[in-house]
Every structure is written in C-alpha cells, then in structure tokens.
Motif scaffolding. Structure first.
Motif, PDB file in Angstrom:
ATOM      1  N   UNK A  93      22.324  42.894  60.412  1.00  0.00           N
ATOM      2  CA  UNK A  93      21.492  43.248  61.557  1.00  0.00           C
ATOM      3  C   UNK A  93      22.392  43.571  62.739  1.00  0.00           C
ATOM      4  N   UNK A  94      22.381  44.820  63.231  1.00  0.00           N
ATOM      5  CA  UNK A  94      23.262  45.192  64.346  1.00  0.00           C
ATOM      6  C   UNK A  94      23.009  44.308  65.567  1.00  0.00           C
ATOM      7  N   UNK A  95      24.076  43.811  66.137  1.00  0.00           N
ATOM      8  CA  UNK A  95      23.976  43.042  67.375  1.00  0.00           C
ATOM      9  C   UNK A  95      23.545  41.602  67.200  1.00  0.00           C
ATOM     10  N   UNK A  96      23.324  41.156  65.980  1.00  0.00           N
ATOM     11  CA  UNK A  96      22.898  39.766  65.780  1.00  0.00           C
ATOM     12  C   UNK A  96      24.039  38.816  66.117  1.00  0.00           C
ATOM     13  N   UNK A  97      23.746  37.718  66.824  1.00  0.00           N
ATOM     14  CA  UNK A  97      24.782  36.743  67.152  1.00  0.00           C
ATOM     15  C   UNK A  97      25.107  35.804  65.993  1.00  0.00           C
ATOM     16  N   UNK A  98      24.374  35.935  64.889  1.00  0.00           N
ATOM     17  CA  UNK A  98      24.529  34.994  63.791  1.00  0.00           C
ATOM     18  C   UNK A  98      25.419  35.564  62.691  1.00  0.00           C
ATOM     19  N   UNK A  99      26.024  34.691  61.918  1.00  0.00           N
ATOM     20  CA  UNK A  99      26.963  35.088  60.872  1.00  0.00           C
ATOM     21  C   UNK A  99      26.225  35.725  59.704  1.00  0.00           C
TER      22      UNK A  99
END
Length: 342
Positions: free
Chosen positions: A206-212
């Motif tokens: 997912x583009x821009x997701x803060x998660x790994x």
C-alpha cells in the motif's frame, strides 16, 4: 475486480442527499426485485417506494410463470449472505444492476455480472468502524479471557475455586493484518493506540502506508503474535489461512477473523486449536453460517460471535440508506453511488 486482500474499493463514496421518495411503481410488472430476506426497515422501504416483490436466491425455484412476471426487473437488491447467481441473472433478461446490502459480495457471481454488463454496488465505509471495533473486542477477549472469566464468575467458580488464572497482556503485541484495505486500516489505527507493532500482507504494498509490508503470508504469521484477517471473500481467497500459515503463527499465536469464514481453512483451524499449534482464536465468521462446528463450540481457547461485526443500529441504518441511495441513483441516472469495480 479488487484484490481479495483489500476489503473495499480505494475510492471513498460520496453519498448524495436522499431526495423526496418517489411514488410506488405503477407499472404492471416490477422494476426492482428483492432476492432473499433483508433488514425489515429496508424491505418496507423497497415495498413502499418501488413495489418490490421478493424471491428466493435459488434460481431453480423460479417458475416459468413467475419468470415472465419479472421480465422487466432492472435492479436486484440482495444481501451478502445470498447474492445473485449466474442462473438467476440469466432468468432476469432486463437486469441492469445488483445493489448489495453489505460490503461483502462474494456470493454474487461477479464474473457473470461482468460478462453480462450488470453493474454492482455494495455498502463500504459505513461499517468500517464497527467491524474494526469488533476485531479489537475479539483480540482483547482472547488475550484477557473476558468471556471465559465471565463464565467463571457465573458458574460460581470464583467463590469455589479462587482467582481466575492469569491471562496475557495485549499492549505491545505484534499484530499482522491480512488485508490492509479500509477495514484493515481502521483496525491498524486502533492497534496503534495499544502500542502494537503492525505489519500487513496484501497482494501489493500500500503506497504511503506507515506499516511494515510483508510479501509472504507465512512470513507475516511467523513474525506476528496475532494475525487479524480482514481480507475480502471470494474464490481467490478461499482457505487463504492454511495449515501452513497457522503452523507459522505458532503455539503462542492468536488468530482473529472478521472477514469471511471462507478465507480460513476451518478444518485446519480446528486441528490447530485442538493440538495447541496456535494458542487461541476469535471468530466472528464461519464457513457455513449459521452452522458452527461442534468442535469449535467445545473449545475454551476460542471466542465465537454470530457474525455481528457491523451489527449496530447506527451502522445498519447507514447501510440501509446507502442501498436506497444506490437504487434511486441507478433508476434515475444509470449510475451507482458506490460501484464495485468488476
């Protein structure tokens, strides 16, 4: 069609204000048809505004005479539990759109709808919060033994046997999310408040997701203490959570499923819970609802809910309104408020 690992389409719906209700249909044959039972208030609206009759979701039960009476049906309104089969689409020659009450539409033959040029809508976004809240409830229940300790008190065991056994801290738990769509993202937002390290698996990052992002579901399970399933149902995600994934989750691991029962290999899950391959599970959905395997009912390390993820008055009313908005929009303009990309 969207990835089975995203719970809803990417574009958020913009629901138009509901206008003045149109008068009941005056034609001899209906243009709106109900397939299977729906929310009572929604059924009443569909009858009052559109004079919409109801039929079973089973196409073979439709007699030739009844089929002729439904020849002018343009829109079917159905629920995620019933859907519309290819056989039923073939017997409704004027069908243009299917309006689905619920975010899940895996019971509708989307390949047939695409081939026949039939549009499809669902009710995304309005249920995200309540389903995410349910996922959190299941996680906390399994980790802290809420339901089990309630049973302990009611059975008189506190007085007879002393304190309830110690449970497990949830704060800081490493959580893997299977399907970081709208509902998965709402779950992640809540998990952040518990200081949980969050990872996820989708078909694509997912583009821009803060998660790994983890591109292997087995690896996600191996690196997580708890696995939350928020993937869409359908043929592409059947038994996505396999025996191999459960083994990777391990004897301290917990599985929570708030998506569709079909996404989990239920036999493998029962075996894993019985053998201690994983520690516990919280389930809101099952493979053959409302039938729940006796083996699951007999286990103390699993919390069972009757598919109540979105079951609040507020959410159901929002879903009902979105169905009506989609129906009115299609009949008036030939467009849907929340279309599904087929």
């Amino acid at each position: 069609m969207e990835s089975p690992l995203a719970t809803t389409p990417d574009a958020a719906p913009t629901s138009p204000a509901a206008g003045t209700a149109a008068p009941p249909a005056t034609t001899a044959t209906p243009t709106v048809l109900r397939v299977g039972p729906l929310m009572p208030q929604l059924e009443q609206e569909l009858i009052a505004e559109f004079d919409a009759p109801v039929i079973s979701a089973v196409a073979s039960e439709l007699t030739g005479e009844r089929e002729a009476e439904l020849a002018d049906v343009r829109v079917v309104v159905t629920g995620g539990r019933f859907g519309v089969s290819r056989a039923l689409m073939d017997r409704l020659p004027s069908l243009e759109a299917i309006v689905n009450f619920g975010v899940g539409y895996d019971t509708t033959d989307t390949s047939a709808a695409r081939e026949l040029g039939i549009a499809l809508s669902n009710t995304p976004d309005v249920l995200n919060d309540c389903v995410a809240d349910t996922a959190m409830s299941l996680l906390l229940d399994v980790y802290r033994g809420i339901s089990a300790s309630d049973r302990y008190v009611r059975a008189g065991s506190w007085k007879a046997s002393g304190s309830f056994p110690l449970t497990t801290r949830f704060t800081g738990t490493r959580v893997g999310i299977v399907g970081l769509g709208r509902i998965g993202s709402a779950i992640a937002k809540r998990l952040s408040g518990f200081d949980c390290p969050i990872s996820y698996h989708n078909r694509r990052e997912v583009p821009g997701s803060p998660f790994r992002y983890v591109d292997s579901l087995v690896e996600l399970a191996r690196s997580s203490d708890a696995l939350v399933v928020a993937a869409a149902g359908g043929a592409d995600s059947q038994k996505l959570i396999s025996a191999e994934v459960l083994e990777a989750l391990g004897p301290s691991g917990v599985l929570v499923n708030i998506s569709r029962g079909s996404v989990v290999d239920e036999d493998a899950l029962v075996s894993a819970l019985q053998a201690g391959t994983i520690r516990g599970a919280g389930l809101d959905v099952f493979a053959d609802e409302p039938n729940v395997p006796d083996a699951l009912i007999g286990l103390e390390n699993v919390v069972l809910l009757p598919h109540l993820g979105s079951g609040t008055r507020e959410t159901r009313d929002d879903m009902r309104q979105l169905v009506v908005d989609n129906l009115r929009s299609w009949l008036a303009h030939g467009t849907l408020v929340t279309p599904v990309e087929l």
